[in-house]
Design an enzyme around this catalytic site. Structure first.
Site, short mmCIF file in Angstrom:
data_model
loop_
_atom_site.label_atom_id
_atom_site.label_comp_id
_atom_site.label_asym_id
_atom_site.label_seq_id
_atom_site.Cartn_x
_atom_site.Cartn_y
_atom_site.Cartn_z
CE LYS A 252 -8.92 1.43 3.00
NZ LYS A 252 -7.94 1.80 4.05
CD GLU B 214 -2.48 1.22 2.75
OE1 GLU B 214 -3.44 1.99 2.89
OE2 GLU B 214 -2.09 0.46 3.66
CB CYS C 125 -5.24 -0.90 4.46
SG CYS C 125 -4.66 -0.72 6.17
#
Length: 527
Positions: A350, A286, A401
């Protein structure tokens, strides 16, 4: 045991609250990196006995009658979440000058809030309470509801759901492929709370027998899934995971960007181990690209110089796009797919952002108070939905994440994916239990969906995991380097998620029926 149960039931005041707190704290030993799942037998046995004694005055109103049980559940949850989540405070110490003031909120404030779910679960269980096996079913039913709410309301935060404590190894994980983590939460509480029946006798035989049967079924199905069900053939794709272990303070240093980028390139260009095949897909963690990639065409040239024409790079980065004339640009926490010629072939943004970390809820109110907890101006923007990221003709389902802790973040498009793809940066949390807990939860998504998992972390645990939750190859926490692994095959069925939802409802229905029938008999019994 009967004498001990009686003493626990009769506790009052501070001693009762302290024991509830300690019972929750003991349960943390079942979580990574400890994995001592027997600790939850102690936790939930004590919780049942404490709830046995959680009574109010007969003339009290409805809410006051539930208040003692709520308090016990809240203190139990507070102990569990303080012991299981204290490490979140480490992220605030990376930039201590700006955020150290919020340390008590992270270490105690968030656990205090999350403990409300366990308080509500205890109060709900008390409504269906009895003196036999029914109260064990009531507690399991209530915790199943409580954990579902915790993972759903206010964007959800299902970290360290109690079911994870009962699945420390792949043998015990396989049942999650049938009932999901939601079903495992309820069933785990029933099994862990069953020893309370030893101390109170009534319902001991049927209750303990059912708990043993459930645990035996979990073991038996795990053995069947791991050793008898034929494993799918591996893909012909070699994945390289890059784990550079860059200190988080360095990642925030603008002057270190070039050094960080070159470190990733060097690990990507390294020769495979003796006898190993050159990787087809290289995966960076990430936000591994430490600048806006589309504003730095020279970076794409450097990437192309490292990759062969038939290779691809998957890399986490911040992506930006215009929001229109006169408006600030939008930023996304994204994953890029880049081909061997240095061309960006795809991007995935995301969807589930971290409150107070990636966006600010009620931003105007907090800004008026001078509080700004996000790194990007205005925070990150959220994508509407997850879409497959294509690399060399293989669809990868992207999870950035902590999206990997949410089963609900995996939608129907995963049925066409070759693997789950999780990029993360657990360097925020240092040498704490956090990275180990995060990894275990990501592994469970592989088991639930019947898909292998590709997981790259800046620091944490990077690994290729098969569809049964077994680590094929990986890098341990604090180990800098790379690892190559052949991508395992997939088991995924198109309707698996729906099957798990129905299974969860069936589990809750059976537990509710057991608790309800027992409760009616208990209340109608002549004293």
């Amino acid at each position: 045991m009967e004498r001990l149960a009686g003493r626990v039931m009769l506790l009052s005041g501070t001693r009762r609250a302290l024991l509830a707190f300690l019972a929750g704290l003991i349960g943390v030993l079942a979580l990574p990196p400890f994995g001592f799942f027997a600790a939850l037998f102690v936790s939930f046995t004590l919780l049942v006995w404490l709830l046995d004694g959680a009574s109010a005055a007969p003339e009290a109103g409805f809410l006051r009658r539930l208040a003692p049980a709520f308090r016990i559940g809240w203190f139990f949850g507070f102990g569990y979440f303080v012991g299981g989540l204290w490490w979140l405070g480490n992220a605030l110490l990376v930039e201590a000058d700006a955020f150290a003031w919020a340390l008590p909120l992270a270490v105690f404030g968030l656990p205090a809030f999350l403990a409300f779910y366990y308080g509500l679960a205890a109060a709900l269980a008390r409504l269906l309470w009895s003196d036999g096996m029914g109260r064990i079913a009531a507690l399991a039913f209530a915790f199943g509801i409580g954990e579902w709410l915790r993972g759903t309301l206010f964007t959800g935060f299902p970290w360290n759901a109690v079911g994870y404590g009962g699945m420390p190894v792949p043998l015990l994980m396989q049942a999650a492929g049938v009932v999901g983590i939601a079903g495992m939460n309820a069933l785990a509480v029933f099994v862990f709370a069953a020893p309370a029946l030893i101390g109170t006798r009534r319902g001991r035989g049927p209750g303990l027998s059912l708990a043993v049967l459930l645990f035996a079924a979990q073991l038996g199905y795990g053995y069947y899934a791991l050793n008898i069900v034929p494993a799918p053939e591996d893909e012909a794709t070699v994945i390289r995971l890059v784990q550079p272990v860059i200190d988080q303070a360095l990642k925030l240093d603008d002057g270190a960007r070039a050094e960080i980028f070159e470190q990733h390139l060097a690990l990507s260009a390294a020769s495979p181990a003796a006898g190993g095949r050159r990787p087809d897909i290289i995966v960076w963690p990430e936000t591994s690209i430490p600048f806006i990639l589309t504003d730095n065409p020279d970076a794409l040239v450097r990437i192309a110089a490292v990759l062969e024409d038939d290779q691809a790079l998957i890399a986490g980065a911040v992506r930006t796009e215009s929001a229109g004339s006169g408006k600030a640009p939008r930023y996304y926490n994204s994953i890029y797919a880049i081909d061997g010629r240095g061309q960006i072939t795809g991007a995935a943004d995301k969807v589930h952002l971290v409150p107070f970390g990636e966006y600010m809820p009620f931003a105007e109110i907090f800004e008026s108070l001078g509080v700004d907890a996000v790194a990007m101006p205005g925070g990150f923007s959220t994508a509407r939905e997850h879409q497959l990221l294509n690399a060399l003709g293989r669809g990868l389902y992207p999870l950035v994440c902590y999206e990997a802790i949410f089963p609900s973040e995996i939608n129907g498009s995963a049925d066409m994916a070759a693997a789950l793809l999780n990029v993360t940066n657990d360097a925020w949390f240092g040498r704490t239990p956090g990275p180990y807990q995060h990894f275990q939860q990501a592994r469970l998504r592989a088991v639930e969906r019947g898909l292998p998992l590709i997981r790259a972390a800046n620091n944490g645990i990077s690994a290729v995991v098969d569809a049964k939750g077994r680590v094929v190859e990986g890098l341990a926490h604090d180990v800098s380097g790379f690892v190559d692994a052949t991508l395992p095959g997939r088991f995924a069925a198109a309707d698996r998620a729906k099957q798990q939802n129905w299974s969860f409802l069936i589990v809750l229905g059976v537990l509710f029926a057991m608790a309800g029938i027992s409760s009616i008999g208990f209340r109608n019994r002549t004293n």
